[in-house]
Every structure is written in structure tokens, then in C-alpha cells.
Scaffold this active site. Structure first.
Site, PDB file in Angstrom:
ATOM      1  N   TYR A 161      34.150  40.808  22.268  1.00  0.00           N
ATOM      2  CA  TYR A 161      34.691  41.733  21.259  1.00  0.00           C
ATOM      3  C   TYR A 161      34.922  41.008  19.938  1.00  0.00           C
ATOM      4  O   TYR A 161      34.553  41.503  18.859  1.00  0.00           O
ATOM      5  CB  TYR A 161      35.996  42.339  21.794  1.00  0.00           C
ATOM      6  N   LEU A 162      35.496  39.821  20.028  1.00  0.00           N
ATOM      7  CA  LEU A 162      35.806  39.065  18.809  1.00  0.00           C
ATOM      8  C   LEU A 162      34.539  38.599  18.093  1.00  0.00           C
ATOM      9  O   LEU A 162      34.512  38.520  16.860  1.00  0.00           O
ATOM     10  CB  LEU A 162      36.706  37.875  19.148  1.00  0.00           C
TER      11      LEU A 162
END
Lengths: 214, 214
Positions: free
Chosen positions: A125-126
Site C-alpha cells: 500500500y505504501l
């Protein structure tokens, strides 16, 4: 200010439409489904259809600024993280460049500065968020990147804590309502252009907290 | 030339190590597992450990050029596409910038120019590849981006077909061996620096095909 909110039916998006309207702005709530139109209207926004994987071109018409707060969310696969959080953000940024909409606020995430230092479960996600942030910075847009820590549904307090540089990633969780209010304040504060702001719960009034250090 | 191959045990990587050695270069085969060292040596390469999600810093030491051909592959989740194809590529690019390794060849993919125009099943992959390509271009590295069409394990022919600009995405499948040979030719041809080359099977000798049009 006409502010298009991408992801207007999300947790931050709903708060943001309401708070933009309350502050005297004209929010445009961009959503994927007409069933969400009434909710946008109730919060003082003008609803528009925009599909980050499909028809999107007209969603930003007339906007002076755009806030990207769309996300695939935790219930879908990582393929949607690539298509929405990363590619959808890039499409939105590209549309702003093409249409001459200069002001942009990106809702990013804490730890996007160093995905490999984060817990393994959220690293992908990051990576998507960071890549979208960097793409935004590679354009000439007047962008503020907001990187909140863990979010809650608590009521807003109007107070936050921020960190402009690498002063550690720790801090209290923050209500989505305060993230939304911070976005409104950023849009109204030209000095936040070009800044990347890490955002925590705190005790400094929002309008004061977001002024960058000299 | 000392050429570090990231993903040296992959389909293109194995061919590339062999062909670099055959052409008189000194390939460094970067792999994740010591069990792959012997294969690299047999193909004329110097094996090195490098983990795109872990320890990676020393893998590129002494390299004059780097080729990125690592990929999570089809058997893993899209999370690994984010971590390897996108973030692993960015880490490799960052390491080149830090270490002053100027020459870079990226193995990208056909249709990375427009992910949403591709079949839905491969769009997330193309988003990751395109984002890595764009990040590479945002640096000052002397980069050639190679975007092959569908790959086969057929024997190499030494002949390809290329397209430098938007002349359609159609063309014959291409053996991995010919992709590898094209990379060798790109490294030996300074004029390919800055180019993005779509690559198909074809009938033009590789060294001739990769010269950009005037």
C-alpha cells in the site's frame, strides 16, 4: 473555491465535502455510483460521476483545486491498489495538468517516506501511495501532500500535531474529521504548497499547526 | 563492461548473462538465493546476492551498467508486483544514482504506455511497470527502456522488429533470447540512451533495428 473531491464517499471524503461547504467553498463530490449522489447533496456538495478505471474526463470541470482521497480499501485485492491508489491518482494528476487546475492536495499515508521500514502487511500500500506522491511532485502542480497516521472515526477536535521533516513517525491517532479539516486549512493556506505534512492527533489548532517552519 | 543483471535467474536474465559473457563483457548475476550461484557461473557470470526486499546495497558494486529484469512473476500476488516490479526497480534505480552508475536498461513491457487500453487481467502489472519506467526517466540516468511484446522460449534468431513511436502495438511474439541480445546491443549502442523501444519478433538484424530514426 470550487474543490473537486475524488473519493467523496469515503471516510475522509464525506467529512471533507461537508467541511468545505461549511467553510463557504463549493465542493464537487466525485463518486463512482449515482446511488451516492444524495449523500453528497446532503453534505452540501455537487455530485458528479467519475470512474478512476473508466470515464473520468469531465469530473473535474470547473474545479479550482482537487483533493485525492480515493482508495481501493482493505476489502479488495492489491490489484485494485495498483489501479485506484496509484493509477487512479496518476489519472487525476494528469487531468489537472491537462485542464490547468493548479492546486492539488493528496491524501497520502504516514510511512510512505520509507515503505520497507513499515510492517510487511502494509508495505505494498505504501509503495503505491509513495509512487503517486512522487509522480505528483514530478509535475508542476501546486501540491500539498498530507500523510496522516492511523485514522479513527472519533469526532474532530480541531487540533492536530504535525511534522514537516524526518522527526520520527510516532504520534497519536487522528480522527478523519481532523484530517478533513486540515485539508480545508491547507487549501486556504498558500504556504502549504510544496509541503509534505505528516499528521497526528495533537493539541495545536489546525490553522496554526500547518504553517511551515521557517 | 561490468554489467549487473538484476533478476539474473529469470528467463531473460539467464540468456542475458550468457550473451554478455559471450560478447566479452563481465556480467554480475544478482540473485536472491545462493543455490542459483552455480547456474550464474556456468553462464560466465559472477554471482552476487541481492534481495530487492532486503539487503541489496552491495550487489551493484563495481558495475558500469545495470539491467533490471526482475519480476514477481505470475505465481505470486499483486503485493509482490508492487514490492518487486515497482519498488525493487526504484531501489535499483536509487542505488545507481547513489553509486554513480549512469547506464541503465529497463526491461519493461509492451502496453505500459497505456495500461487501461490493455486486457484487464494485466493492467495492474502494466501500472507497476509504467510507474517504474517513469521514475527511471525522472532521474538523470542514461536509460534505455525496452518494452517487449509476448515472450517465447524459442531459440533466438538475431532478428527483431522495433517501433520507437506510437505506431500501434501489434507484432509477432519474440524469443527471450532475442530480448537478451537486444539488451546487449543497446548497452553497446550509445544512441539508444533516452529511447523507449517497443520490441517484436521480426526480420531486421538486432544491431541495425535498434538505431533510432533521425
Amino acid at each position: 473555491m470550487n474543490v473537486a473531491v475524488i473519493g467523496a464517499n469515503g471516510g475522509i471524503g464525506r467529512e471533507l465535502v461537508q467541511r468545505l461547504a461549511d467553510a463557504g467553498h463549493d465542493p464537487i463530490g466525485v463518486v463512482r455510483d449515482e446511488a451516492q449522489f444524495e449523500t453528497i447533496r446532503e453534505r452540501g456538495g455537487e455530485p458528479r460521476l467519475g470512474d478512476l478505471e473508466g470515464e473520468f474526463a469531465t469530473a473535474l470541470e470547473g474545479a479550482d483545486a482537487v483533493v485525492f482521497t480515493a482508495g481501493a480499501g482493505g476489502d479488495t485485492g492489491w490489484d485494485k491498489t495498483l489501479m485506484i491508489d496509484l493509477w487512479g491518482a496518476r489519472r487525476t494528476i494528469d487531468a489537472c495538468v491537462e485542464q490547468g487546475i493548479d492546486r492539488f492536495v493528496m491524501i497520502s499515508s504516514i510511512q510512505a517516506s520509507n515503505p520497507l521500514a513499515a510492517p510487511e502487511a502494509i508495505r505494498p500500500y505504501l509503495v503505491a501511495k509513495r509512487s503517486a506522491d512522487d509522480y505528483l511532485r514530478s509535475t508542476g502542480l501546486e501540491a500539498t501532500i498530507v500523510r496522516p497516521t492511523a485514522l479513527t472515526d472519533d469526532e474532530g477536535t480541531g487540533q492536530i500535531s504535525v511534522a514537516f521533516e524526518h522527526r520520527g513517525e510516532d504520534g497519536d491517532d487522528i480522527p478523519r474529521a481532523d484530517v478533513a479539516q486540515t485539508v480545508v486549512a491547507c487549501l486556504e493556506t498558500a504556504a502549504t504548497t510544496g509541503e509534505t505534512i505528516r499528521l497526528f492527533g495533537g493539541e495545536t489548532p489546525i490553522e496554526q499547526a500547518i504553517i511551515p517552519d521557517e
